[in-house]
Design a protein around this motif. Structure first.
Motif, mmCIF file in Angstrom:
data_model
loop_
_atom_site.group_PDB
_atom_site.id
_atom_site.type_symbol
_atom_site.label_atom_id
_atom_site.label_comp_id
_atom_site.label_asym_id
_atom_site.label_seq_id
_atom_site.Cartn_x
_atom_site.Cartn_y
_atom_site.Cartn_z
ATOM 1 N N CYS A 1 60.416 24.264 10.462
ATOM 2 C CA CYS A 1 59.340 25.493 8.614
ATOM 3 C C CYS A 1 59.463 26.642 9.463
ATOM 4 O O CYS A 1 60.276 26.550 10.999
ATOM 5 C CB CYS A 1 58.005 24.789 8.776
ATOM 6 S SG CYS A 1 57.218 24.235 9.445
ATOM 7 N N LEU B 1 55.957 27.574 28.411
ATOM 8 C CA LEU B 1 54.766 28.698 28.853
ATOM 9 C C LEU B 1 53.678 27.612 29.780
ATOM 10 O O LEU B 1 53.027 27.364 29.509
ATOM 11 C CB LEU B 1 54.946 28.703 27.298
ATOM 12 C CG LEU B 1 53.087 30.223 27.627
ATOM 13 C CD1 LEU B 1 54.236 31.452 27.959
ATOM 14 C CD2 LEU B 1 52.720 30.520 27.143
ATOM 15 N N PRO C 1 61.474 19.233 15.889
ATOM 16 C CA PRO C 1 60.641 20.174 15.640
ATOM 17 C C PRO C 1 62.105 21.425 14.891
ATOM 18 O O PRO C 1 62.254 21.208 14.103
ATOM 19 C CB PRO C 1 61.552 20.717 17.324
ATOM 20 C CG PRO C 1 63.036 19.865 17.560
ATOM 21 C CD PRO C 1 62.007 18.337 16.486
ATOM 22 N N ARG C 2 60.524 22.665 14.938
ATOM 23 C CA ARG C 2 61.617 23.159 13.841
ATOM 24 C C ARG C 2 62.215 23.408 12.653
ATOM 25 O O ARG C 2 63.091 24.025 12.350
ATOM 26 C CB ARG C 2 62.585 24.585 15.152
ATOM 27 C CG ARG C 2 61.972 24.908 15.903
ATOM 28 C CD ARG C 2 63.436 25.436 17.212
ATOM 29 N NE ARG C 2 63.373 27.018 16.359
ATOM 30 C CZ ARG C 2 64.533 27.293 16.733
ATOM 31 N NH1 ARG C 2 64.665 26.894 17.621
ATOM 32 N NH2 ARG C 2 65.204 28.474 16.177
ATOM 33 N N ARG D 1 54.328 20.767 7.574
ATOM 34 C CA ARG D 1 54.038 19.781 8.720
ATOM 35 C C ARG D 1 53.505 18.382 9.062
ATOM 36 O O ARG D 1 52.518 18.349 8.893
ATOM 37 C CB ARG D 1 53.902 21.519 10.108
ATOM 38 C CG ARG D 1 54.964 21.591 11.045
ATOM 39 C CD ARG D 1 54.553 22.835 12.471
ATOM 40 N NE ARG D 1 53.385 23.218 11.798
ATOM 41 C CZ ARG D 1 52.766 23.977 13.242
ATOM 42 N NH1 ARG D 1 53.625 24.371 14.212
ATOM 43 N NH2 ARG D 1 51.526 25.294 12.376
ATOM 44 N N VAL E 1 60.561 29.056 12.185
ATOM 45 C CA VAL E 1 61.496 29.522 13.179
ATOM 46 C C VAL E 1 62.774 28.716 13.111
ATOM 47 O O VAL E 1 62.869 27.839 13.484
ATOM 48 C CB VAL E 1 60.941 29.407 14.431
ATOM 49 C CG1 VAL E 1 59.286 30.057 15.100
ATOM 50 C CG2 VAL E 1 60.055 27.967 14.077
ATOM 51 N N LEU F 1 50.405 27.117 29.824
ATOM 52 C CA LEU F 1 48.685 26.719 29.135
ATOM 53 C C LEU F 1 47.918 27.816 29.375
ATOM 54 O O LEU F 1 47.291 28.388 28.919
ATOM 55 C CB LEU F 1 48.376 25.836 28.471
ATOM 56 C CG LEU F 1 49.158 24.858 28.303
ATOM 57 C CD1 LEU F 1 48.007 23.229 27.993
ATOM 58 C CD2 LEU F 1 49.524 25.041 26.480
ATOM 59 N N VAL G 1 53.188 24.922 27.908
ATOM 60 C CA VAL G 1 53.976 24.063 26.382
ATOM 61 C C VAL G 1 54.855 23.422 26.103
ATOM 62 O O VAL G 1 56.016 23.516 26.052
ATOM 63 C CB VAL G 1 53.913 25.663 25.317
ATOM 64 C CG1 VAL G 1 54.291 25.240 24.474
ATOM 65 C CG2 VAL G 1 52.828 26.865 25.050
ATOM 66 N N LEU G 2 54.376 22.639 25.283
ATOM 67 C CA LEU G 2 55.363 20.990 24.639
ATOM 68 C C LEU G 2 56.334 21.302 23.481
ATOM 69 O O LEU G 2 55.334 22.500 22.773
ATOM 70 C CB LEU G 2 54.111 19.706 24.883
ATOM 71 C CG LEU G 2 54.255 19.670 26.084
ATOM 72 C CD1 LEU G 2 53.782 18.315 26.505
ATOM 73 C CD2 LEU G 2 55.221 19.566 26.992
ATOM 74 N N ILE G 3 56.856 20.904 23.316
ATOM 75 C CA ILE G 3 57.809 21.003 21.941
ATOM 76 C C ILE G 3 56.894 20.741 20.227
ATOM 77 O O ILE G 3 56.740 20.796 19.654
ATOM 78 C CB ILE G 3 59.129 20.028 21.606
ATOM 79 C CG1 ILE G 3 59.999 21.312 22.168
ATOM 80 C CG2 ILE G 3 59.705 20.025 20.402
ATOM 81 C CD1 ILE G 3 60.850 22.571 21.330
ATOM 82 N N VAL H 1 55.896 26.459 18.198
ATOM 83 C CA VAL H 1 56.694 26.573 19.087
ATOM 84 C C VAL H 1 58.464 26.177 19.378
ATOM 85 O O VAL H 1 58.620 24.987 17.971
ATOM 86 C CB VAL H 1 56.118 25.028 20.241
ATOM 87 C CG1 VAL H 1 56.867 25.030 22.102
ATOM 88 C CG2 VAL H 1 54.641 25.153 20.757
ATOM 89 N N HIS I 1 53.674 20.645 20.447
ATOM 90 C CA HIS I 1 51.879 21.223 20.361
ATOM 91 C C HIS I 1 52.600 22.481 19.038
ATOM 92 O O HIS I 1 51.356 22.928 18.693
ATOM 93 C CB HIS I 1 52.282 22.777 21.206
ATOM 94 C CG HIS I 1 51.327 22.166 22.634
ATOM 95 N ND1 HIS I 1 51.964 21.928 23.786
ATOM 96 C CD2 HIS I 1 50.163 20.914 22.275
ATOM 97 C CE1 HIS I 1 51.722 21.414 24.381
ATOM 98 N NE2 HIS I 1 49.946 21.275 23.873
ATOM 99 N N GLY I 2 54.187 21.946 18.470
ATOM 100 C CA GLY I 2 54.409 22.798 17.507
ATOM 101 C C GLY I 2 54.554 21.767 16.212
ATOM 102 O O GLY I 2 54.836 21.818 15.431
#
Lengths: 349, 349
Positions: free
Chosen positions: B349, A115, B346-347, B235, B72, A117, B20-22, A145, B24-25
């Protein structure tokens, strides 16, 4: 498929081939069926069982309203607003229609990898402006994310906490035969603006009505503390609100179709798209059930507010034909208002 | 890229090519950078600026904690739990570490078209059981459906409301040099169980530690009302919790690596997967900062609880080297604990 009511008390076994359908999120009968069959029976408790747009909690003498909504609208920017503004206003409205003054919102993003920013920044700016307009802060949040293709750009959850003034007793259980049914303005603006935008229709003056209803509600309650119940007719439109209340409380409802305010371009777009405006989502409209004697006072108080200028009385609650919503058509006919099995407007909010 | 601290006060322009990058989460530096650059400055207010896992609201004399989290995790069922249980426990824990007793949760689903209803039923059953275990009802909810390919099976948001007892003053601002740092049990169980499951590793006895911490917290607070602050290291793992507190409050932290409880199979899996267990997510562990004189009492109260049997003191807060978390290694060395730019899990939680 079995009837939703029959499924309510005891969940029936889930077949292996049964799948989530787009219609399960439409606000139509399939949505009710999913909730009545799988969610309400499993998680039953008095607050949830009230099935209002918010839960009412008693904490240390205060009455706290608590609500949640996830927003998955596509596209994230649409005529008249974007997903950020919608997420603030929608949750504010779920509190407002319960008579609660909003005091705090949460904001949780699920973002798709890739996405831009700049798009996220635009949404955050909309959240900021909408939150400032209402005067309710975003007090807590979360950002997740997921990989490209595992979400569609941005999903937002906003939950909200509000305070219900002492003495106020609102709720659909208060609705009585004889009550007047008021709407605060034109219907179907939001859903039609989004649908027309999606299909590339150029129909002139279409824009979402997304707006916070807390000030309109406060003005109405000041003028008419005897309001029985309020709703914001979002997914499933005005029809879903009326049909659900009639069914749940075994009330009859009679509506004058000609009295329902609809803007001409919206009516035109509905005809072109083959949509019934009563089934189309609103994001800045109020439906109020008030004692008949308070009708004029209620309408005057709404019309004195910017968001209530086109407020109208569209019908009444009746003792005859319980559970049935009857529509008097402009040419003198009558039809029974029902919800489609699966309303054909996905991801409108 | 600019330093997160430098970006805090005033958002810098967003470049068109920025995405947005992975990461970022991930809970690493990139996550902080996104929040500090785009979210906190835009939405600033005292409750949000406190940057705790929950916001504290004063309502009619009561102190209300309010928190939100979206889940997620992939896959939705993993050794030791599933997304439904995680969503209840995670939000209960965000309240509990603030000293709040959880009183109500919301539950919002985003479902992907085509999801087997049986999978949804399993998740709802997990939500029900987890909610019963904690004794906190799901009082309000929402269900959205998006087209196949627009989400990955099930995303859940749970938000929560809790009550903070009068007189309790908890928060990372209370942490002082000299405080002992306690963990309630073994670390990295959740993240490693999920990662091993994803990669198909068969490493024996790996399972998520997902659990509600409210009873453990209550026991600790009864024994040691002078606890300064608590966190649940999700996280970014234990490292993210310690590094963030050291940086924000300009405190030094010293940790004995050998004192950190880690289960052997988890240590083995970390070596195999090339992961530092300090960076791996936990979903049922507590980190507590207590005055040194209360260490033994605090440890005894935690060890008397089923979820605190392996509680340990792992280090202390120091006045020297502010903002630095230093790790004493088992072979007598020292290393500075830092977060990766983008944590590679990634992902989770």
């Amino acid at each position: 498929m079995a009837d939703a009511a029959a499924l309510g008390a005891c969940p029936v076994p889930i077949g292996e081939a049964e799948r989530v359908l787009i219609g399960h999120g439409s606000g139509g009968k399939l949505t009710s069926e999913l909730l009545e069959r799988m969610i309400f029976p499993a998680l039953s408790n008095p607050a949830l069982d009230a099935r209002d747009d918010h839960a009412l909690l008693s904490i240390g003498g205060a009455r706290i309203a608590f609500t949640t909504d996830s927003y998955v609208i596509s596209p994230i920017v649409f005529p008249g607003g974007d997903i950020g503004e919608l997420a603030v206003n929608g949750t504010v409205n779920d509190l407002a229609v319960g008579g609660a003054w909003p005091i705090a919102l949460s904001l949780s993003f699920i973002l798709e990898e890739g996405l831009p920013l700049a798009d996220l920044a635009r949404v955050i700016e909309s959240v900021r402006r909408a939150s400032m307009r209402v005067g309710v802060p975003i007090v807590t949040g979360d950002t997740k994310v997921v990989e490209r293709g595992s979400a569609d750009r941005i999903f937002i959850n906003t939950s909200g906490v509000g305070v219900v003034p002492a003495g106020l007793e609102l709720g659909s259980a208060q609705i009585r035969p004889g009550d007047a049914i008021l709407v605060s303005g034109t219907i179907a603006d939001h859903g039609i603006a989004v649908m027309a935008h999606r299909t590339g229709l150029e129909l002139g003056d279409l824009a979402s009505d997304t707006a916070p209803l807390h000030a309109l509600v406060a003005a109405l309650l000041r003028a008419c503390p005897d309001v029985h119940a309020m709703r914001d007719p979002t997914r499933g439109g005005l029809a879903a609100t009326l049909v659900e209340i009639a069914a749940r409380h075994r009330l009859g409802i009679e509506i004058e179709e000609a009295a329902i305010p609809i803007r001409d371009p919206v009516r035109g777009a509905c005809e072109l798209l083959g949509l019934d405006p009563l089934l189309v989502a609103n994001e800045g409209k109020l439906v109020a059930f008030v004692p008949a004697a308070s009708t004029d006072r209620a309408l005057a108080s709404m019309r004195a507010q910017p968001l209530g200028r086109h407020a109208a009385c569209i019908g009444s609650v009746v003792a005859r034909h319980p559970t049935i919503v009857e529509l008097a058509t402009p040419i003198g006919g009558r039809r029974i208002l029902d919800l489609p099995y699966a309303e054909p407007l996905p991801r409108i909010c």
